[in-house]
Motif scaffolding. Structure first.
Motif, PDB file in Angstrom:
ATOM      1  N   ILE A  25      36.851  18.094 -23.973  1.00 30.12           N
ATOM      2  CA  ILE A  25      36.362  18.892 -24.555  1.00 30.12           C
ATOM      3  C   ILE A  25      36.411  20.335 -23.868  1.00 30.12           C
ATOM      4  O   ILE A  25      36.151  21.253 -24.708  1.00 30.12           O
ATOM      5  N   THR A  29      37.380  23.614 -26.180  1.00 28.15           N
ATOM      6  CA  THR A  29      36.436  24.671 -26.194  1.00 28.15           C
ATOM      7  C   THR A  29      37.400  25.939 -25.808  1.00 28.15           C
ATOM      8  O   THR A  29      37.116  27.123 -26.395  1.00 28.15           O
ATOM      9  N   ASN A  97      30.538  22.698 -19.003  1.00 30.36           N
ATOM     10  CA  ASN A  97      30.907  21.477 -19.301  1.00 30.36           C
ATOM     11  C   ASN A  97      31.400  20.321 -18.308  1.00 30.36           C
ATOM     12  O   ASN A  97      31.643  19.132 -18.738  1.00 30.36           O
ATOM     13  N   VAL A 148      26.620  21.102 -21.913  1.00 29.61           N
ATOM     14  CA  VAL A 148      26.828  19.860 -22.548  1.00 29.61           C
ATOM     15  C   VAL A 148      26.072  18.902 -21.894  1.00 29.61           C
ATOM     16  O   VAL A 148      26.431  18.567 -20.698  1.00 29.61           O
ATOM     17  N   SER A 150      24.474  14.846 -23.427  1.00 31.42           N
ATOM     18  CA  SER A 150      24.977  13.585 -23.953  1.00 31.42           C
ATOM     19  C   SER A 150      23.922  12.687 -24.735  1.00 31.42           C
ATOM     20  O   SER A 150      22.868  12.736 -24.432  1.00 31.42           O
ATOM     21  N   ILE A 189      24.528  21.140 -26.459  1.00 29.02           N
ATOM     22  CA  ILE A 189      25.168  20.115 -27.421  1.00 29.02           C
ATOM     23  C   ILE A 189      24.869  18.782 -26.511  1.00 29.02           C
ATOM     24  O   ILE A 189      25.097  18.653 -25.309  1.00 29.02           O
ATOM     25  N   PRO A 191      26.943  15.418 -27.076  1.00 31.19           N
ATOM     26  CA  PRO A 191      28.017  14.660 -27.853  1.00 31.19           C
ATOM     27  C   PRO A 191      27.800  13.249 -27.822  1.00 31.19           C
ATOM     28  O   PRO A 191      27.265  12.752 -26.843  1.00 31.19           O
ATOM     29  N   THR A 194      33.329  10.603 -27.919  1.00 33.50           N
ATOM     30  CA  THR A 194      34.475  11.247 -28.062  1.00 33.50           C
ATOM     31  C   THR A 194      35.528  10.842 -27.631  1.00 33.50           C
ATOM     32  O   THR A 194      35.875  10.499 -26.288  1.00 33.50           O
ATOM     33  N   GLU A 237      36.041  18.747 -32.631  1.00 32.15           N
ATOM     34  CA  GLU A 237      34.513  18.769 -33.228  1.00 32.15           C
ATOM     35  C   GLU A 237      33.459  19.074 -32.292  1.00 32.15           C
ATOM     36  O   GLU A 237      32.428  19.788 -32.697  1.00 32.15           O
ATOM     37  N   GLN A 238      33.605  18.859 -31.123  1.00 31.06           N
ATOM     38  CA  GLN A 238      32.747  19.345 -30.248  1.00 31.06           C
ATOM     39  C   GLN A 238      32.896  20.637 -29.810  1.00 31.06           C
ATOM     40  O   GLN A 238      31.619  21.395 -29.691  1.00 31.06           O
ATOM     41  N   VAL A 260      25.699  16.091 -31.406  1.00 32.63           N
ATOM     42  CA  VAL A 260      27.032  16.143 -32.044  1.00 32.63           C
ATOM     43  C   VAL A 260      27.619  14.916 -31.997  1.00 32.63           C
ATOM     44  O   VAL A 260      28.572  14.614 -31.112  1.00 32.63           O
ATOM     45  N   SER A 261      27.044  13.770 -32.894  1.00 33.63           N
ATOM     46  CA  SER A 261      27.252  12.562 -32.473  1.00 33.63           C
ATOM     47  C   SER A 261      27.628  11.389 -33.768  1.00 33.63           C
ATOM     48  O   SER A 261      27.233  10.320 -33.452  1.00 33.63           O
TER      49      SER A 261
END
Length: 266
Positions: A25, A29, A97, A148, A150, A189, A191, A194, A237-238, A260-261
């Motif tokens: 990720i 990014t 991240n 980030v 989870s 976010i 996630p 992923t 997408e993340q 974002v899941s």
């Protein structure tokens, strides 16, 4: 980046620091931020992989520098902040991240030192890096931080990791309260599962046992079962969600934890 996938330049003239940017990720990014005009600090402790991301950005016409640092330590976070300011003079965007499950097992199967390592890996880098970069943002009265977290906070076999990510969700909200008056936004976010492909550097010091593999299968099975869309996300997408929260059009968003899941709740 080479196929003109991103047509807007939302980050033109801005400097973005992305931690754990050498793969997964973080890499996605960093590439997207650069494609949208940011000067990117590729922060990691894996030199060959970080250099490769920097070179990929530059080959596509972007600007990037590498800062190698161990962000599990305060000294490493200070090194990152100093390196970013030396390279580009200011930091507009910080993406925290770094983190990730090292082991997957029932909580009572963790050794005490493994619990400490999980928290050291997935909580402290965000705490330390925020502490190192925020004073600069406060002084400039401007900035966007995206952490980030989870959806693993509702998952099995990763209690130390989920405690760390739950902590990151809480850090996000508390910092958003504290920093709003200084023009600094803080969002997160969360996630879901992923697919980041094969890791260049394994997280575990030894190959997983058969029992470890079964427990990890339990994690993956539950993740997919709880996902409405019934597939894993891509790193891109993340990255899209991270970049939205960091971008100017999200100027009225702060203190949010965005799953974002594929529908998995947090």
């Amino acid at each position: 980046m080479t196929d003109n996938a991103y047509h807007c330049r939302r980050f033109e003239g801005q400097t973005a620091v992305v931690t754990g940017a050498a793969q997964g990720i973080g890499r996605a990014t960093a590439l997207r931020l650069a494609a949208e005009g940011a000067r990117v600090i590729v922060a990691d402790r894996a030199a060959p992989q970080a250099d490769a991301v920097r070179d990929e950005i530059r080959a596509a016409g972007g600007q990037a520098e590498v800062v190698l640092a161990d962000l599990e330590t305060w000294a490493g976070a200070q090194q990152l902040a100093a390196g970013a300011l030396a390279a580009y003079g200011h930091v507009d965007v910080l993406v925290n991240n770094v983190g990730g499950t090292i082991w997957a097992r029932p909580y009572w199967e963790y050794a005490p030192e493994e619990i400490e390592k999980e928290v050291q890996r997935s909580l402290w880098p965000t705490l330390w890096t925020c502490r190192a970069v925020i004073p600069h943002m406060v002084e400039r009265r401007s900035g966007a931080i995206v952490n980030v977290g989870s959806t693993a906070t509702r998952g099995v076999f990763r209690v130390p990791y989920t405690a760390s990510k739950g902590g990151i969700h809480a850090i996000t909200v508390s910092l958003a309260y504290e920093l709003a008056e200084f023009g600094v936004r803080v969002n997160c976010i969360a996630p879901g599962g992923t697919n980041v492909g094969q890791r260049a550097i394994p997280r575990t010091p030894t190959p997983p046992t058969e029992r470890d593999q079964q427990w990890m299968k339990g994690v993956l099975d539950q993740t997919l079962q709880d996902t409405f869309i019934k597939r894993f996300a891509t790193p891109d997408e993340q990255a899209a969600a991270i970049c939205f929260l960091a971008a100017p059009e999200a100027s009225y968003l702060t203190g949010y934890v965005l799953p974002v899941s594929g529908g998995t709740p947090i």
